[in-house]
Enzyme design. Structure first.
Site, short mmCIF file in Angstrom:
data_model
loop_
_atom_site.label_atom_id
_atom_site.label_comp_id
_atom_site.label_asym_id
_atom_site.label_seq_id
_atom_site.Cartn_x
_atom_site.Cartn_y
_atom_site.Cartn_z
CE1 TYR A 162 -3.55 -2.59 0.49
CE2 TYR A 162 -4.67 -0.50 0.89
CZ TYR A 162 -4.72 -1.84 0.60
OH TYR A 162 -5.94 -2.44 0.39
CE LYS A 207 1.51 -17.84 -3.23
NZ LYS A 207 0.71 -19.07 -3.33
CG ASP A 239 -13.58 -7.04 2.26
OD1 ASP A 239 -13.75 -6.40 3.33
OD2 ASP A 239 -13.60 -6.49 1.15
C1 IPM Z 1 -10.47 -1.08 3.61
C2 IPM Z 1 -10.69 -0.45 2.25
C3 IPM Z 1 -9.49 0.45 1.95
C4 IPM Z 1 -8.25 -0.42 1.91
C5 IPM Z 1 -9.64 1.29 0.67
C6 IPM Z 1 -10.90 2.11 0.66
C7 IPM Z 1 -8.45 2.17 0.46
O1 IPM Z 1 -10.88 -1.42 1.28
O2 IPM Z 1 -10.38 -0.33 4.60
O3 IPM Z 1 -10.39 -2.31 3.68
O4 IPM Z 1 -7.94 -1.00 0.85
O5 IPM Z 1 -7.58 -0.52 2.93
MN MN Z 2 -10.91 -3.49 2.06
#
Ligand code: IPM
Ligand code: MN
Length: 365
Positions: A148, A198, A258
């Site tokens: 990131y 990984k 998620d």
């Molecule tokens: C999360 C979201 C963010 C991320 C995005 C909106 C930048 O998906 O908080 O999981 O990727 O971290």
């Molecule tokens: Mn996310």
């Protein structure tokens, strides 16, 4: 009852979409708790995200950042929506406010609990036999390192070809500090940590695994296991109950949190905590701004209220108050109250009514 008489300030950032509606319910709950426990907490609202772009031309205005700095914690609603889709991705509300906030305040710890209580197992997309007893997973994601924020991150034109490059980079300091958090959290749970990487392919993952093993030596009572990312995705679906604390690098944690979240059946009930070593943090629902149901009094306020609960626990150290919120929500759900997203064609109540029902359960306690 509460002996903690320090005065606190919370920055309230309702944001876009359903953010303002669900935030209203969280603020109602806070008001009730302040009275019940005589808490000295002041709140102040600031703009963030799309609404801030519309008002000030910037998703994270200086005034908002200043307000956050002066506070003991930040409670965020949600950010973004189709209205701002025309913007180039780096100027999108969520990218240009959330990521800088995380980096600026050094929020390297991201906790995302996914809890399915047996009473709600019919909400899960998984078969009943897999989730009949529910599950309780705490995904711990490293939040300000890895791909990131790694440099270089850019587009390059060379020899008539158009390239793009992102960089995955971790150092042992970054890995150690998040691993410690995972082991400490595991002490309050089932003494089990699964680290996901990984490391059959990636150098950063090899360093991740080696470093996590090193940190684990200080926690001999905790059972540590390692699993490759691709296999983890399968094993979690196959049997979520096997997992307790899951420790992940940034991008892997984005995906895994998620996955775990949706296995509970509703993204309207998932809170998230991002904080630094001083306990200063940002708390927000893990679901999105849900523009399709915005302004309809249909959104589930539980994720926002659980985010408030995490704020009280991790930033204000008010465990008792936090636990009371959690148990009031559980009671309300067990009583059968459902918002639209978790009603599955049956009777449902509004955002506001859900807030009121949770308040009733709090008062009854
Ligand atoms: C999360 C979201 C963010 C991320 C995005 C909106 C930048 O998906 O908080 O999981 O990727 O971290
Ligand atoms: Mn996310």
């Amino acid at each position: 009852m509460n002996k903690n008489k320090k005065k606190y300030k919370i920055a309230i950032l309702p944001g876009d979409g359903i953010g303002p509606e669900v935030m209203k319910e969280a603020c109602k709950i806070l008001k009730v708790l302040k009275k019940k426990f005589n808490l000295k907490i002041k709140t102040k609202k600031y703009d963030i995200g799309g609404i801030a772009i519309d008002k000030y031309g910037c998703a994270l205005p200086k005034k908002t950042l200043k307000g956050c700095k002066k506070s003991d914690a930040i409670l965020l609603g949600s950010i973004g929506g189709p209205k701002w889709d025309y913007l180039p991705s780096k100027n999108r509300p969520e990218i240009s406010s959330l990521l800088p906030l995380r980096k600026y305040f050094n929020f390297f710890i991201n906790l995302r609990p996914s809890i399915l209580i047996p009473e709600l197992n019919n909400l899960s997309p998984l078969k009943k036999k897999i989730v009949k007893n529910g599950f309780n997973i705490l995904c711990i994601r490293e939040l300000i390192g890895g791909i990131y924020f790694g440099k270089p991150s850019k587009e390059i034109k060379k020899n008539n070809k158009h390239y793009a490059i992102d960089t995955t980079i971790y150092n042992t300091y970054e890995i150690k500090r998040i691993a410690k958090i995972a082991f400490e959290e595991a002490k309050n749970r089932n003494y089990k940590v699964t680290s996901i990487d990984k490391s059959n392919v990636l150098k950063t993952s090899k360093l991740w695994r080696k470093t996590v093993i090193k940190v684990s030596k200080k926690y001999p009572k905790i059972k540590l296991s390692h699993i490759y990312f691709d296999n983890a995705v399968m094993q979690i679906i196959k049997n979520p109950k096997k997992f307790d604390v899951i420790l992940c690098p940034n991008l892997i944690g984005d995906v895994i949190s998620d996955e775990c979240g949706i296995l509970t059946g509703s993204i309207g009930m998932l809170p998230s905590a991002s904080f630094n070593e001083n306990g200063f943090g940002l708390y927000e629902p893990a679901g999105g701004s849900a523009p399709d149901i915005q302004g309809k009094n249909l959104a589930n306020p539980i994720a926002q209220i659980l985010s408030l609960s995490m704020l009280l626990k991790y930033s204000l150290k008010m465990n008792k108050v936090s636990n009371l919120i959690n148990s009031a929500i559980k009671k309300t759900l067990i009583k059968g109250f459902r918002t639209y997203d978790i009603s599955y064609g049956k009777k449902f109540i509004t955002t506001k009514q859900m807030g009121n029902e949770i308040i009733k359960s709090i008062i009854q306690d």
